[in-house]
Design a protein around this motif. Sequence first.
Motif, PDB file in Angstrom:
ATOM      1  N   ILE A   6       1.069  -1.136  -0.030  1.00  0.00           N
ATOM      2  CA  ILE A   6       0.106  -0.173   0.256  1.00  0.00           C
ATOM      3  C   ILE A   6       0.978   1.279  -0.068  1.00  0.00           C
ATOM      4  O   ILE A   6       1.639   1.347   0.883  1.00  0.00           O
ATOM      5  CB  ILE A   6      -0.878   0.176   1.223  1.00  0.00           C
ATOM      6  N   THR A   7       0.772   2.168  -1.010  1.00  0.00           N
ATOM      7  CA  THR A   7       1.437   3.428  -1.069  1.00  0.00           C
ATOM      8  C   THR A   7       0.405   4.421  -1.147  1.00  0.00           C
ATOM      9  O   THR A   7      -0.427   4.563  -2.018  1.00  0.00           O
ATOM     10  CB  THR A   7       2.307   3.298  -2.513  1.00  0.00           C
ATOM     11  N   PRO A   8       0.379   5.369  -0.057  1.00  0.00           N
ATOM     12  CA  PRO A   8      -0.319   6.596  -0.175  1.00  0.00           C
ATOM     13  C   PRO A   8      -0.840   7.510  -1.331  1.00  0.00           C
ATOM     14  O   PRO A   8      -1.705   7.603  -1.806  1.00  0.00           O
ATOM     15  CB  PRO A   8      -0.241   7.222   1.024  1.00  0.00           C
ATOM     16  N   VAL A  31       1.107  -3.903  -6.085  1.00  0.00           N
ATOM     17  CA  VAL A  31       1.301  -2.352  -5.427  1.00  0.00           C
ATOM     18  C   VAL A  31      -0.162  -1.501  -5.680  1.00  0.00           C
ATOM     19  O   VAL A  31      -0.375  -1.788  -6.817  1.00  0.00           O
ATOM     20  CB  VAL A  31       2.571  -1.638  -6.193  1.00  0.00           C
ATOM     21  N   VAL A  32      -0.639  -1.133  -4.717  1.00  0.00           N
ATOM     22  CA  VAL A  32      -1.779  -0.172  -5.030  1.00  0.00           C
ATOM     23  C   VAL A  32      -1.447   0.926  -4.265  1.00  0.00           C
ATOM     24  O   VAL A  32      -0.776   1.300  -3.403  1.00  0.00           O
ATOM     25  CB  VAL A  32      -3.178  -0.868  -4.112  1.00  0.00           C
ATOM     26  N   ARG A  33      -2.522   2.036  -4.773  1.00  0.00           N
ATOM     27  CA  ARG A  33      -2.299   3.508  -4.182  1.00  0.00           C
ATOM     28  C   ARG A  33      -3.469   3.627  -3.274  1.00  0.00           C
ATOM     29  O   ARG A  33      -4.655   3.314  -3.824  1.00  0.00           O
ATOM     30  CB  ARG A  33      -2.236   4.579  -5.198  1.00  0.00           C
ATOM     31  N   SER A  34      -3.402   3.961  -2.077  1.00  0.00           N
ATOM     32  CA  SER A  34      -4.318   4.055  -1.182  1.00  0.00           C
ATOM     33  C   SER A  34      -5.035   5.388  -1.236  1.00  0.00           C
ATOM     34  O   SER A  34      -6.298   5.682  -0.916  1.00  0.00           O
ATOM     35  CB  SER A  34      -4.245   3.888   0.343  1.00  0.00           C
ATOM     36  N   GLY A  35      -4.430   6.417  -1.606  1.00  0.00           N
ATOM     37  CA  GLY A  35      -4.826   7.784  -1.364  1.00  0.00           C
ATOM     38  C   GLY A  35      -4.461   8.176   0.133  1.00  0.00           C
ATOM     39  O   GLY A  35      -4.071   7.386   0.780  1.00  0.00           O
ATOM     40  N   ALA A  60       1.980  -4.523   3.398  1.00  0.00           N
ATOM     41  CA  ALA A  60       2.932  -3.624   3.554  1.00  0.00           C
ATOM     42  C   ALA A  60       2.637  -2.330   3.349  1.00  0.00           C
ATOM     43  O   ALA A  60       2.328  -2.021   2.048  1.00  0.00           O
ATOM     44  CB  ALA A  60       4.359  -4.093   2.789  1.00  0.00           C
ATOM     45  N   VAL A  61       2.701  -1.254   4.213  1.00  0.00           N
ATOM     46  CA  VAL A  61       2.542   0.008   3.958  1.00  0.00           C
ATOM     47  C   VAL A  61       3.956   0.859   4.080  1.00  0.00           C
ATOM     48  O   VAL A  61       4.680   0.594   4.762  1.00  0.00           O
ATOM     49  CB  VAL A  61       1.857   0.677   5.316  1.00  0.00           C
ATOM     50  N   VAL A  62       4.272   1.298   2.691  1.00  0.00           N
ATOM     51  CA  VAL A  62       5.269   1.967   2.598  1.00  0.00           C
ATOM     52  C   VAL A  62       5.320   3.345   2.044  1.00  0.00           C
ATOM     53  O   VAL A  62       4.250   3.974   1.626  1.00  0.00           O
ATOM     54  CB  VAL A  62       6.578   1.052   1.511  1.00  0.00           C
TER      55      VAL A  62
END
Length: 196
Positions: A6-8, A31-35, A60-62
């Motif tokens: 998860i990538t903000p 890989v996904v973008r969470s906002g 994984a939150v990176v």
Amino acid sequence: MKYLIITPTEREYRFMNAALEGRQTTNQYSVVRSGVGKALSAANTALAIARCKGDVDRVAVVGYAASTIGRKRGDLVAPRIARYYDCQIPGDFVPELTEPYPLLGHDDAVIWTGDSFVDGEIIKSVKSRFGFSSGLFDMEATAICQAVELAGDIPVVVVKMVSDIPEEGDTEHSYDEFVDSHSDFGVFVDYLETLR
């Protein structure tokens, strides 16, 4: 091991995908973008897990995070605990908002999540309220932990690069300058590849 990363932000999303492109890895990564922010990141995390049909071993939150004094810009930190800092309610009244979420990280640190870009005054207030001297701050990690717990209690690791230190006078401009010059996310891949 199947990781949902998860990538903000859009930049973090691009940097993580670039770090994985063409690289031989032991683990499998999506890989996904969470906002940005608690509500959007929780919703997009739940949606991503549903799209994977729960076929995820770890989340994984990176990305980047602000830090208290005591760390340097560029330090990679994998906290052991995630908590909210902006919940002003009695401790046991709504435990899912006040209790800590355990993480797979190896660093003796807490990632504090709230719905604001922190400055030195906010950090001072949070330190006083919770009685700690060192921590990281973001706007997503704890909300992502909540969403993951509801979706099947998948283990979560948070790995953050210190981008700014507001107690030293850093602002959103300091953050942007740091991010523009620190776009190699290979260090995140290295960490996840060796995490046991």
